[in-house]
Write a protein that holds these residues in place. Structure first.
Motif, PDB file in Angstrom:
ATOM      1  N   THR A 225       0.388  -0.973  -0.154  1.00 20.68           N
ATOM      2  CA  THR A 225      -0.238   0.148   0.026  1.00 20.68           C
ATOM      3  C   THR A 225       0.535   1.133  -0.260  1.00 20.68           C
ATOM      4  N   PHE A 226       2.083   1.352   0.540  1.00 18.89           N
ATOM      5  CA  PHE A 226       3.170   2.094   0.817  1.00 18.89           C
ATOM      6  C   PHE A 226       3.306   2.086  -0.566  1.00 18.89           C
ATOM      7  N   THR A 227       3.669   1.891  -1.178  1.00 15.20           N
ATOM      8  CA  THR A 227       4.551   1.872  -2.282  1.00 15.20           C
ATOM      9  C   THR A 227       3.749   2.377  -3.624  1.00 15.20           C
ATOM     10  N   LEU A 228       2.096   1.525  -3.647  1.00 16.68           N
ATOM     11  CA  LEU A 228       1.453   2.405  -4.594  1.00 16.68           C
ATOM     12  C   LEU A 228       1.359   3.463  -4.204  1.00 16.68           C
ATOM     13  N   LYS A 229       0.783   3.808  -3.314  1.00 14.55           N
ATOM     14  CA  LYS A 229       0.428   5.118  -2.764  1.00 14.55           C
ATOM     15  C   LYS A 229       1.019   6.711  -3.004  1.00 14.55           C
ATOM     16  N   ASN A 230       2.498   6.010  -2.432  1.00  9.67           N
ATOM     17  CA  ASN A 230       3.639   7.118  -3.051  1.00  9.67           C
ATOM     18  C   ASN A 230       4.002   7.345  -4.487  1.00  9.67           C
ATOM     19  N   ALA A 231       3.222   6.606  -5.040  1.00 13.22           N
ATOM     20  CA  ALA A 231       3.259   5.742  -6.784  1.00 13.22           C
ATOM     21  C   ALA A 231       2.250   6.913  -7.485  1.00 13.22           C
ATOM     22  N   GLY A 232       1.260   6.728  -6.447  1.00 12.05           N
ATOM     23  CA  GLY A 232       0.474   7.429  -6.618  1.00 12.05           C
ATOM     24  C   GLY A 232      -1.035   6.937  -7.702  1.00 12.05           C
ATOM     25  N   TYR A 233      -1.289   5.713  -7.085  1.00 14.15           N
ATOM     26  CA  TYR A 233      -2.313   4.935  -6.541  1.00 14.15           C
ATOM     27  C   TYR A 233      -3.230   4.937  -5.531  1.00 14.15           C
ATOM     28  N   GLU A 234      -4.098   4.463  -5.545  1.00 14.74           N
ATOM     29  CA  GLU A 234      -5.362   4.662  -4.638  1.00 14.74           C
ATOM     30  C   GLU A 234      -4.745   3.023  -4.565  1.00 14.74           C
ATOM     31  N   VAL A 235      -5.998   2.603  -3.024  1.00 13.12           N
ATOM     32  CA  VAL A 235      -5.778   1.047  -3.281  1.00 13.12           C
ATOM     33  C   VAL A 235      -6.454   0.624  -2.160  1.00 13.12           C
ATOM     34  N   VAL A 236      -6.962  -0.453  -2.388  1.00 10.69           N
ATOM     35  CA  VAL A 236      -7.632  -1.145  -1.779  1.00 10.69           C
ATOM     36  C   VAL A 236      -7.030  -2.563  -0.700  1.00 10.69           C
ATOM     37  N   GLU A 237      -7.457  -2.424   0.565  1.00 13.65           N
ATOM     38  CA  GLU A 237      -6.571  -3.908   0.473  1.00 13.65           C
ATOM     39  C   GLU A 237      -7.588  -4.222   1.219  1.00 13.65           C
ATOM     40  N   ALA A 238      -7.385  -6.338   0.759  1.00 19.43           N
ATOM     41  CA  ALA A 238      -8.156  -6.875   1.173  1.00 19.43           C
ATOM     42  C   ALA A 238      -7.412  -8.541   2.250  1.00 19.43           C
ATOM     43  N   VAL A 239      -8.096  -8.961   3.549  1.00 25.41           N
ATOM     44  CA  VAL A 239      -7.009  -9.989   3.954  1.00 25.41           C
ATOM     45  C   VAL A 239      -6.924 -11.196   3.563  1.00 25.41           C
ATOM     46  N   ASP A 240      -7.667 -11.444   2.868  1.00 29.66           N
ATOM     47  CA  ASP A 240      -7.529 -13.002   1.773  1.00 29.66           C
ATOM     48  C   ASP A 240      -8.167 -12.773   1.220  1.00 29.66           C
ATOM     49  N   GLY A 241      -8.408 -14.368   0.189  1.00 31.69           N
ATOM     50  CA  GLY A 241      -9.408 -14.636  -1.169  1.00 31.69           C
ATOM     51  C   GLY A 241     -10.947 -13.861  -1.134  1.00 31.69           C
ATOM     52  N   ALA A 242     -11.419 -14.219   0.088  1.00 39.33           N
ATOM     53  CA  ALA A 242     -12.751 -14.362   0.363  1.00 39.33           C
ATOM     54  C   ALA A 242     -13.324 -12.979   0.712  1.00 39.33           C
ATOM     55  N   ASP A 243     -11.935 -12.173   1.458  1.00 42.21           N
ATOM     56  CA  ASP A 243     -12.445 -10.806   1.754  1.00 42.21           C
ATOM     57  C   ASP A 243     -12.930  -9.586   0.379  1.00 42.21           C
ATOM     58  N   ALA A 244     -11.761  -9.757  -0.867  1.00 40.53           N
ATOM     59  CA  ALA A 244     -11.149  -9.754  -1.880  1.00 40.53           C
ATOM     60  C   ALA A 244     -12.467  -9.792  -2.647  1.00 40.53           C
ATOM     61  N   ILE A 245     -12.675 -10.660  -3.035  1.00 39.02           N
ATOM     62  CA  ILE A 245     -13.905 -11.373  -3.629  1.00 39.02           C
ATOM     63  C   ILE A 245     -15.305 -10.331  -3.386  1.00 39.02           C
ATOM     64  N   ASN A 246     -15.611 -10.458  -1.696  1.00 34.04           N
ATOM     65  CA  ASN A 246     -16.191  -9.156  -1.537  1.00 34.04           C
ATOM     66  C   ASN A 246     -16.577  -7.980  -1.707  1.00 34.04           C
ATOM     67  N   LYS A 247     -14.669  -7.208  -1.212  1.00 33.10           N
ATOM     68  CA  LYS A 247     -14.807  -6.123  -1.801  1.00 33.10           C
ATOM     69  C   LYS A 247     -14.787  -5.286  -3.274  1.00 33.10           C
ATOM     70  N   VAL A 248     -14.010  -6.716  -4.771  1.00 34.04           N
ATOM     71  CA  VAL A 248     -14.402  -5.986  -5.924  1.00 34.04           C
ATOM     72  C   VAL A 248     -16.165  -6.325  -6.527  1.00 34.04           C
ATOM     73  N   LYS A 249     -16.470  -6.095  -5.030  1.00 35.22           N
ATOM     74  CA  LYS A 249     -18.167  -5.677  -5.153  1.00 35.22           C
ATOM     75  C   LYS A 249     -18.581  -4.359  -5.296  1.00 35.22           C
ATOM     76  N   GLN A 250     -17.788  -3.819  -4.607  1.00 39.04           N
ATOM     77  CA  GLN A 250     -18.025  -2.428  -3.421  1.00 39.04           C
ATOM     78  C   GLN A 250     -17.101  -2.130  -3.722  1.00 39.04           C
ATOM     79  N   HIS A 251     -15.743  -1.930  -5.074  1.00 40.62           N
ATOM     80  CA  HIS A 251     -14.928  -0.362  -4.932  1.00 40.62           C
ATOM     81  C   HIS A 251     -14.618  -1.571  -6.520  1.00 40.62           C
TER      82      HIS A 251
END
Length: 121
Positions: free
Chosen positions: A19-45
């Motif tokens: 996240t630190f690396t990507l934000k420093n390069a100007g990207y927005e970051v969404v974090e997920a703690v595992d695959g299940a969390d990621a699947i839920n979050k791609v529905k919202q973001h």
């Protein structure tokens, strides 16, 4: 609005570093703690790219890639594996699932940004 990248890893320190690396390069970051969390979050973001670990609880990186590729909205979303696994069989498994690329931990920030720029064009 900048490009949004989702980082998926069960290690808080790896997520923080990515996240630190990507934000420093100007990207927005969404974090997920595992695959299940990621699947839920791609529905919202809306995400432009996913960087995922391989070995995680609940839903691992390979299964996450398979599920994202089965979703028409993410059929062509770049997905890069960021993992300690460097075996060719694991890489092939990732490619077969639909991974765009592969980075072996530990990574250098410049290396991560170079891969991000390459796969997102």
């Amino acid at each position: 609005m900048g490009k949004v990248i989702m980082t998926v890893d069960d290690s808080p320190s790896i997520r923080q570093m990515v996240t630190f690396t990507l934000k420093n390069a100007g990207y927005e970051v969404v974090e997920a703690v595992d695959g299940a969390d990621a699947i839920n979050k791609v529905k919202q973001h809306s995400v432009n790219m996913v960087i995922t670990d391989l070995n995680m609880p609940n839903v691992d990186g390979i299964e996450l890639i398979k599920q994202l590729r089965a979703n028409p909205a993410h059929k062509f979303t770049p997905i890069v594996m960021l993992t300690t696994e460097s075996q060719d069989t694991k890489k092939q498994e990732g490619r077969s699932a639909g991974a765009t690329g592969w980075i072996v931990k530990p990574f250098k920030p410049d290396q991560l940004i170079a891969v991000v720029k390459k796969v997102m064009g």
